[in-house]
Write a protein that holds these residues in place. Structure first.
Motif, PDB file in Angstrom:
ATOM      1  N   LEU A   1       0.825  -1.210   0.000  1.00  0.00           N
ATOM      2  CA  LEU A   1       0.000   0.000   0.000  1.00  0.00           C
ATOM      3  C   LEU A   1       0.857   1.258   0.000  1.00  0.00           C
ATOM      4  N   SER A   2       1.994   1.196   0.680  1.00  0.00           N
ATOM      5  CA  SER A   2       2.911   2.339   0.659  1.00  0.00           C
ATOM      6  C   SER A   2       3.400   2.604  -0.760  1.00  0.00           C
ATOM      7  N   TRP A   3       3.753   1.542  -1.458  1.00  0.00           N
ATOM      8  CA  TRP A   3       4.253   1.711  -2.825  1.00  0.00           C
ATOM      9  C   TRP A   3       3.142   2.073  -3.805  1.00  0.00           C
ATOM     10  N   LEU A   4       1.917   1.690  -3.479  1.00  0.00           N
ATOM     11  CA  LEU A   4       0.791   2.165  -4.293  1.00  0.00           C
ATOM     12  C   LEU A   4       0.684   3.685  -4.181  1.00  0.00           C
ATOM     13  N   GLY A   5       0.904   4.204  -2.971  1.00  0.00           N
ATOM     14  CA  GLY A   5       0.923   5.652  -2.795  1.00  0.00           C
ATOM     15  C   GLY A   5       2.098   6.298  -3.503  1.00  0.00           C
ATOM     16  N   TYR A   6       3.274   5.679  -3.399  1.00  0.00           N
ATOM     17  CA  TYR A   6       4.443   6.206  -4.100  1.00  0.00           C
ATOM     18  C   TYR A   6       4.230   6.206  -5.620  1.00  0.00           C
ATOM     19  N   PHE A   7       3.490   5.210  -6.094  1.00  0.00           N
ATOM     20  CA  PHE A   7       3.284   5.057  -7.536  1.00  0.00           C
ATOM     21  C   PHE A   7       2.573   6.263  -8.139  1.00  0.00           C
ATOM     22  N   ASN A   8       1.849   7.000  -7.308  1.00  0.00           N
ATOM     23  CA  ASN A   8       1.214   8.214  -7.814  1.00  0.00           C
ATOM     24  C   ASN A   8       2.256   9.204  -8.338  1.00  0.00           C
ATOM     25  N   SER A   9       3.428   9.242  -7.698  1.00  0.00           N
ATOM     26  CA  SER A   9       4.500  10.114  -8.170  1.00  0.00           C
ATOM     27  C   SER A   9       5.075   9.628  -9.488  1.00  0.00           C
ATOM     28  N   THR A  10       4.864   8.350  -9.802  1.00  0.00           N
ATOM     29  CA  THR A  10       5.314   7.796 -11.073  1.00  0.00           C
ATOM     30  C   THR A  10       4.387   8.195 -12.207  1.00  0.00           C
ATOM     31  N   ILE A  11       3.087   8.129 -11.965  1.00  0.00           N
ATOM     32  CA  ILE A  11       2.120   8.368 -13.045  1.00  0.00           C
ATOM     33  C   ILE A  11       1.780   9.841 -13.236  1.00  0.00           C
ATOM     34  N   ASN A  12       2.009  10.673 -12.230  1.00  0.00           N
ATOM     35  CA  ASN A  12       1.652  12.093 -12.345  1.00  0.00           C
ATOM     36  C   ASN A  12       2.226  12.767 -13.582  1.00  0.00           C
ATOM     37  N   PRO A  13       3.544  12.699 -13.812  1.00  0.00           N
ATOM     38  CA  PRO A  13       4.094  13.412 -14.974  1.00  0.00           C
ATOM     39  C   PRO A  13       3.576  12.886 -16.298  1.00  0.00           C
ATOM     40  N   TYR A  14       3.333  11.589 -16.398  1.00  0.00           N
ATOM     41  CA  TYR A  14       2.848  11.018 -17.651  1.00  0.00           C
ATOM     42  C   TYR A  14       1.385  11.386 -17.890  1.00  0.00           C
ATOM     43  N   LEU A  15       0.588  11.424 -16.835  1.00  0.00           N
ATOM     44  CA  LEU A  15      -0.795  11.882 -16.978  1.00  0.00           C
ATOM     45  C   LEU A  15      -0.829  13.323 -17.473  1.00  0.00           C
ATOM     46  N   PHE A  16      -0.036  14.172 -16.840  1.00  0.00           N
ATOM     47  CA  PHE A  16      -0.027  15.571 -17.239  1.00  0.00           C
ATOM     48  C   PHE A  16       0.482  15.728 -18.669  1.00  0.00           C
ATOM     49  N   TYR A  17       1.480  14.956 -19.027  1.00  0.00           N
ATOM     50  CA  TYR A  17       2.066  15.057 -20.366  1.00  0.00           C
ATOM     51  C   TYR A  17       1.065  14.642 -21.437  1.00  0.00           C
ATOM     52  N   PHE A  18       0.413  13.502 -21.247  1.00  0.00           N
ATOM     53  CA  PHE A  18      -0.483  12.991 -22.282  1.00  0.00           C
ATOM     54  C   PHE A  18      -1.836  13.721 -22.311  1.00  0.00           C
ATOM     55  N   LEU A  19      -2.162  14.430 -21.247  1.00  0.00           N
ATOM     56  CA  LEU A  19      -3.401  15.213 -21.236  1.00  0.00           C
ATOM     57  C   LEU A  19      -3.187  16.631 -21.747  1.00  0.00           C
ATOM     58  N   ASN A  20      -1.944  16.985 -22.024  1.00  0.00           N
ATOM     59  CA  ASN A  20      -1.611  18.328 -22.483  1.00  0.00           C
ATOM     60  C   ASN A  20      -1.101  18.247 -23.921  1.00  0.00           C
ATOM     61  N   LYS A  21      -1.944  18.604 -24.874  1.00  0.00           N
ATOM     62  CA  LYS A  21      -1.590  18.489 -26.284  1.00  0.00           C
ATOM     63  C   LYS A  21      -0.426  19.407 -26.651  1.00  0.00           C
ATOM     64  N   ARG A  22      -0.427  20.604 -26.114  1.00  0.00           N
ATOM     65  CA  ARG A  22       0.635  21.554 -26.458  1.00  0.00           C
ATOM     66  C   ARG A  22       1.983  21.081 -25.926  1.00  0.00           C
ATOM     67  N   LEU A  23       1.972  20.450 -24.771  1.00  0.00           N
ATOM     68  CA  LEU A  23       3.208  19.952 -24.200  1.00  0.00           C
ATOM     69  C   LEU A  23       3.773  18.818 -25.042  1.00  0.00           C
ATOM     70  N   LYS A  24       2.894  17.980 -25.589  1.00  0.00           N
ATOM     71  CA  LYS A  24       3.354  16.857 -26.417  1.00  0.00           C
ATOM     72  C   LYS A  24       3.968  17.334 -27.734  1.00  0.00           C
ATOM     73  N   THR A  25       3.488  18.454 -28.257  1.00  0.00           N
ATOM     74  CA  THR A  25       3.982  18.935 -29.546  1.00  0.00           C
ATOM     75  C   THR A  25       5.219  19.817 -29.391  1.00  0.00           C
ATOM     76  N   SER A  26       5.529  20.215 -28.161  1.00  0.00           N
ATOM     77  CA  SER A  26       6.701  21.068 -27.954  1.00  0.00           C
ATOM     78  C   SER A  26       7.975  20.234 -27.993  1.00  0.00           C
ATOM     79  N   ARG A  27       9.065  20.863 -28.368  1.00  0.00           N
ATOM     80  CA  ARG A  27      10.349  20.176 -28.457  1.00  0.00           C
ATOM     81  C   ARG A  27      11.259  20.616 -27.316  1.00  0.00           C
TER      82      ARG A  27
END
Length: 303
Positions: free
Chosen positions: A277-303
């Motif tokens: 359960l502790s690592w399930l909580g830590y895993f949120n720090s793993t998925i946060n940047p990828y969620l934000f990246y894939f939900l942001n179209k402008r960020l994906k198109t930037s170089r």
């Protein structure tokens, strides 16, 4: 996060169970969890670089995104990695009392910092959708700097108070933490902010929906194209924030629910359960940047 777990009322629990008994299983766990750490570090570094390169800090939400990514990066380097070393090796000896408390501080601070960042993001979004024409006069650089200080200062203060009021004992490579400080810290650092964030995000979403027509009517005469672009941007940012907070709640709630249940019922759950359960909580720090990246179209198109 897992430092909250080893607590009792009678102080009679002094036993550390091996998570994995055989050497092959231990190596497999180390490799798997180390891969998660690598993904966490890479994702958050990528997000920090991507957002920083765009240099759109006039959108205050980007400042909070970078700060949250730094917190998640801290979870990967200063919480997850030491957790692997602590659980599967004997490199970190509990004879070093200062090191124990330092790791405990990082654990509490970084894992509770995320909820504070979401709180500040909700403040930013509430101002953006409720007072769009005075947003930049309200969310000044000074105000944003104050909120960033709160994002880091409040978790640090809570962590220091918990450590100061907690009796920590060396017990077969484990730390025993009494229930009262752990529960009070969980309420202040998790339950209360999550509840307030839930109310805030519901209110923000309602404002976004209710002000669609009002905002468009107010500015369409001067700039019809801007009206549509502005509202789409606000809706997209709000939707992203909602998804991030849902992911955070799903990852962290099981740990804190079990914390309450163990304290109330007196049933002692296994170290494996707490570790998972502790690592399930830590895993949120793993998925946060990828969620934000894939939900942001402008960020994906930037170089």
């Amino acid at each position: 996060m897992d430092n909250f777990t080893e607590f009792n009322k009678s102080e009679t629990r002094c036993e550390k169970q091996e998570l994995v008994s055989d050497e092959i299983g231990r190596i497999a766990c180390i490799v798997f969890l180390s891969a998660i750490v690598a993904i966490t570090v890479y994702g958050n570094l990528m997000l920090i670089v991507k957002v920083a390169r765009r240099k759109q800090f006039h959108r205050k939400i980007n400042v909070f995104v970078i700060s949250l990514a730094v917190a998640d990066l801290g979870v990967g380097l200063l919480v997850m990695l030491p957790s692997i070393v602590h659980e599967f090796t004997r490199i970190l000896s509990l004879e070093k009392h200062v090191t124990d408390k330092l790791l405990f501080l990082f654990d509490c601070m970084f894992t509770s910092s995320s909820v504070m960042h979401f709180t500040c993001m909700n403040v930013d979004r509430f101002v953006a959708v409720s007072k769009p024409f005075t947003y930049f006069r309200i969310m000044t650089s000074r105000v944003v700097s104050l909120l960033i200080v709160l994002c880091w200062g409040v978790p640090l203060g809570i962590s220091l108070i918990i450590i100061a009021r907690t009796e920590m004992k060396k017990c077969d490579n484990a730390i025993i933490v009494n229930g009262a400080p752990a529960l009070s810290g969980a309420f202040i650092a998790f339950y209360l902010p999550v509840f307030l964030n839930f109310l805030a995000i519901v209110n923000i979403y309602r404002n976004v929906c209710n002000q669609d027509k009002l905002l468009c009517n107010q500015i369409k005469n001067s700039n019809p194209g801007y009206s549509e672009r502005h509202q789409k941007r606000e809706t997209r940012v709000t939707r992203t924030l909602v998804i991030l907070q849902i992911a955070f709640t799903l990852c962290t709630t099981p740990f804190f629910v079990l914390l309450i249940l163990e304290h109330i019922s007196g049933v002692r759950y296994s170290n494996t359960t707490w570790f998972a359960l502790s690592w399930l909580g830590y895993f949120n720090s793993t998925i946060n940047p990828y969620l934000f990246y894939f939900l942001n179209k402008r960020l994906k198109t930037s170089r």
